[in-house]
Write an enzyme that holds these catalytic residues in place. Structure first.
Site, mmCIF file in Angstrom:
data_model
loop_
_atom_site.group_PDB
_atom_site.id
_atom_site.type_symbol
_atom_site.label_atom_id
_atom_site.label_comp_id
_atom_site.label_asym_id
_atom_site.label_seq_id
_atom_site.Cartn_x
_atom_site.Cartn_y
_atom_site.Cartn_z
ATOM 1 N N ASP A 1 -12.217 3.253 5.686
ATOM 2 C CA ASP A 1 -11.709 2.538 6.860
ATOM 3 C C ASP A 1 -12.120 3.180 8.187
ATOM 4 O O ASP A 1 -12.006 2.568 9.244
ATOM 5 C CB ASP A 1 -10.175 2.410 6.801
ATOM 6 N N SER B 1 0.813 -1.222 0.000
ATOM 7 C CA SER B 1 0.000 0.000 0.000
ATOM 8 C C SER B 1 0.847 1.273 0.000
ATOM 9 O O SER B 1 0.409 2.306 -0.489
ATOM 10 C CB SER B 1 -0.912 0.021 1.229
ATOM 11 N N PHE C 1 -0.184 4.294 12.126
ATOM 12 C CA PHE C 1 0.650 3.275 12.769
ATOM 13 C C PHE C 1 2.038 3.817 13.108
ATOM 14 O O PHE C 1 2.699 3.304 14.003
ATOM 15 C CB PHE C 1 0.722 2.024 11.890
ATOM 16 N N GLU D 1 5.507 -1.952 14.856
ATOM 17 C CA GLU D 1 6.080 -0.650 14.526
ATOM 18 C C GLU D 1 7.102 -0.181 15.552
ATOM 19 O O GLU D 1 8.063 0.522 15.219
ATOM 20 C CB GLU D 1 4.967 0.398 14.397
#
Lengths: 317, 251
Positions: free
Chosen positions: A118, A39, A85, A60
Site C-alpha cells: 500500500d 481487516s 488512521f 475517525e
C-alpha cells in the site's frame, strides 16, 4: 529460546477473538469501528455482540470523541482502525480521551512499514511518538499474536487510555508456551553479557535471530522485549547498561522519535550511560513492495540488528 | 469573572445566558447534590471557551459556591479558561478545540442506550463552530444510529473569532443542512426570550426517533451596548472603564 520452525500468525488476528472471550466472561466492552472491521478482526466481535458494536463510517475523529463519551457511562471502549488512521484523530485523542483520562483503548492494526504494497501513506512510522506524547496513555506493541492477546486482555482489565499497535503480516510466534506480558515490564528473552538488544513488535524475533548469529562469533547478547513503550521499564534498561555496557534499540518506527529515542533519554539520565545504536526507520517515509522487502529496504532485519550490535560493541573498546 | 481575570470569552457567554438558565432551571433532570447521579441529563459545552456562562450557571444552580467564580482563570483555580471534565463537578466534558462536543454527546447517548438509561444529552455549539467538519460527521452518525434524546443547540450569534460568521465561512442554511442529515430542526427562535427558549427546548426534549436541533438567534455580548454584535468582544476582557459602564447597563 530458539527461532527455528516457529508457527506464524498476524498480531491483528488477536483483537476480535480476545474481545469476544472477554465479553463472554463478563467484561463491559463496546467496540467502535471506522469501516475496517474485516481487516482489524473487530468484526468477529460484531458478529457475536452486534448491539455492542458501532460503526462510524470512515470518520475517525467522530469515532474517537464518541468513544470518549461512551466511556463516561462506564463502558470499556475499544476503538479499532489502522494505525495511520488513528493518527488522523490526534486532537480528538488529546481532548476527548487523554486529558479527561477516559477508558478508551485504541487497538490499531496495520502498524509500521510492514503493510507493504500500500505504500507510504499506509505505513505508520510515527504512531509510537504520537501516542507516547499523550499524557495518561499506556502504549504497547506485541511481539507476536500470543502477546497481542495478553495485551488486549490487560488493556480491558486496566482503566485508562491505551494504545496497542498490531501488524498486518504473519510473523513467527515466540511465546509458544504462553504469554509473559506484564504492563510496564520488559521481558528478558535471552540472557547476555556483551550487549543488550531492546526491541518491540516484529523486531523482537529478528533480534533473537541476530543474537543467535552473534553468539556464533563469540558475542553474548541479551534480548529484551520492550512490549510496553510507555511507561518504559527504566529499571530493565539501567540493568542492561550496567550488566552489558552497550545497547541496541530495534523498532519499526522512526528512530528519532520512537522507542530508541525514549530509551536514550532514560539511559542518559542514569549514572552510567553507555554507547547505543538505533535500528529503525531513518528519517524517511516508506514505499511499495512486499512487506518483507520494505523491511529489507529499511534495514529492519536480523542482519541489520546484528550489524548494529557489532558496531556498538566495538564502540565500547 | 472575565474582568477579574482580564481574559476570557465574554461575548459568546452573554449570547448563551438565557439558554443555559432555562436548561438548568427548567429543562434538565439534574441534582447539584448528586453530580454523579447516573440517570442525570448531561449538558455538553462544545463551545468550550464560553466557560464564564457555564461556571456561573453551575454555581447559581448550586454545584459550587458562587464566591469561587472570582478564581476564574487564576493560579490554583478549578475554573480553567476552557471546560475540563469534572472541574468542578457538573462539567461533563473537556473542550476548547471546537467541533468535538456533538461527537462526545453522541457517544454518551449511545452509552446510555446500552445501559437502558433514558436521560437526555444537550450539546451547545456555536455557529462559527459549524465550520468544523467533525460536527457534520457527528450529525450524520447520530441520524444513522437513530439516536434520540440527543438535543443539539446552536447559539447563532453571527460572530466568530476574527469576524462575522457570514464573512468567515458561509455555513447557512444550517436548518436545511441538518434536516438533510436526518434531524428534527427548529430555527429562528429568539435566544433571549425566556419563554421562547423554554418552549423550543421542551419541544426538542420530547422528539423521539431522531436527534433534535434548536437554532437560537442571539446577540453576541447581549445586554451591554458597546459589546453587542461587536467582533472585538469574542475573546477580549473589558477595561476598567468599560467594566463600570457594562455593570451600569446590566443593573
Amino acid at each position: 529460546m530458539t527461532t527455528t520452525n516457529l508457527p506464524a500468525a498476524a498480531t491483528r488476528e488477536a483483537l476480535g477473538p480476545t474481545l469476544v472471550r472477554l465479553q463472554q466472561n463478563g467484561a463491559n466492552i463496546v467496540v467502535v469501528d471506522a469501516d475496517l472491521g474485516k481487516s482489524t478482526s473487530a468484526r468477529t466481535f460484531r458478529d457475536a455482540f452486534p448491539e455492542r458494536f458501532f460503526t462510524f463510517g470512515v470518520a475517525e475523529q467522530n469515532m474517537i470523541s464518541a468513544a470518549g463519551g461512551l466511556a463516561t457511562l462506564g463502558h470499556t471502549v475499544i476503538a479499532s482502525t489502522f494505525a495511520v488512521f488513528a493518527e488522523h484523530a490526534f486532537d480528538q485523542l488529546r481532548m476527548s480521551v487523554a486529558q479527561p483520562k477516559l477508558n478508551v483503548k485504541v487497538v490499531a492494526s496495520h502498524g509500521g512499514v510492514s503493510t507493504g504494497e500500500d505504500g507510504a501513506s499506509a505505513q505508520s512510522v510515527e504512531d509510537y511518538a504520537l501516542f507516547s506524547s499523550l499524557v495518561n496513555f499506556t502504549v504497547c506493541v506485541p511481539a507476536d499474536v500470543v502477546e497481542a492477546e495478553a495485551m488486549v486482555a490487560a488493556a480491558v482489565a486496566t482503566p485508562g487510555p491505551w494504545y496497542i499497535r498490531t501488524g498486518r503480516p504473519k510473523i513467527p510466534v515466540i511465546y509458544t508456551d504462553g504469554p509473559r506480558f506484564q504492563v510496564g515490564k520488559a521481558d528478558m528473552l535471552r540472557e547476555g553479557t556483551d550487549v543488550t538488544i531492546v526491541a518491540c513488535g516484529l523486531l523482537v524475533e529478528r533480534s533473537l535471530r541476530a543474537a543467535e548469529a552473534l553468539e556464533a562469533s563469540g558475542i553474548s547478547a541479551r534480548v529484551l522485549n520492550m512490549g510496553t513503550i510507555r511507561p518504559l521499564d527504566v529499571a530493565a534498561l539501567e540493568a542492561a547498561a550496567k550488566d552489558t555496557g552497550a545497547i541496541v534499540v530495534a523498532e519499526e518506527h522512526l528512530t528519532h522519535s520512537g522507542l530508541g529515542a525514549m530509551c536514550a533519554q532514560a539511559i542518559a539520565a542514569t549514572t552510567q550511560p553507555v554507547p547505543m545504536e538505533f535500528v529503525g526507520v531513518q528519517s524517511r517515509y516508506g514505499e511499495s513492495a512486499t512487506w518483507d522487502e520494505v523491511l529489507e529496504i529499511m534495514g529492519l532485519t536480523a542482519d541489520g540488528v546484528e550489524a548494529a550490535a557489532r558496531k556498538v560493541v566495538a564502540r565500547k573498546r | 469573572m472575565v474582568y477579574g481575570a482580564q481574559s476570557g470569552h465574554i461575548g459568546g457567554s452573554m449570547s448563551s445566558t438565557e439558554i443555559l438558565a432555562v436548561l438548568y432551571g427548567r429543562i434538565m433532570r439534574h441534582d447539584p447534590k448528586r453530580p454523579g447521579w447516573v440517570e442525570r441529563d448531561r449538558f455538553i459545552m462544545s463551545k468550550g471557551h464560553c466557560t464564564p456562562v457555564q461556571y456561573a450557571t453551575l454555581a447559581e444552580s448550586g454545584y459550587f459556591p458562587v464566591d469561587e467564580l472570582s478564581t476564574f482563570r487564576k493560579k490554583g483555580t478549578r475554573l480553567q479558561g476552557h471546560s475540563v471534565l469534572g472541574k468542578p463537578e457538573g462539567v461533563e466534558n473537556s473542550a476548547g478545540a471546537l467541533g468535538m462536543g456533538l461527537s462526545f454527546g453522541l457517544g454518551i447517548r449511545l452509552g446510555m442506550r446500552l445501559s437502558n438509561i433514558d436521560a437526555h444529552v444537550y450539546v451547545l455549539m456555536g455557529d462559527g463552530e459549524q465550520d468544523e467538519g467533525q460536527v457534520w460527521e457527528a450529525a450524520m452518525a447520530a441520524s444513522h444510529h437513530r439516536v434520540d434524546r440527543l438535543v443539539a443547540i446552536i447559539d447563532r450569534n453571527g460572530i466568530q473569532n476574527d469576524d462575522f460568521t457570514a464573512a468567515t465561512m458561509r455555513t447557512e442554511p444550517l436548518d436545511e443542512k441538518y434536516r438533510a442529515f436526518g434531524w428534527e430542526v427548529r430555527a429562528g427562535i429568539d435566544g433571549h426570550n425566556l419563554e421562547a427558549v423554554e418552549e423550543a427546548l421542551a419541544w426538542a426534549r420530547d422528539v423521539r426517533g431522531k436527534p433534535a436541533l434548536v437554532i437560537f438567534d442571539t446577540v453576541k455580548g447581549k445586554g451591554v451596548s458597546f459589546m453587542e454584535n461587536n467582533p472585538n468582544f469574542h475573546g477580549a476582557a473589558p477595561s476598567a472603564e468599560q467594566f463600570a459602564r457594562a455593570m451600569e447597563e446590566l443593573a
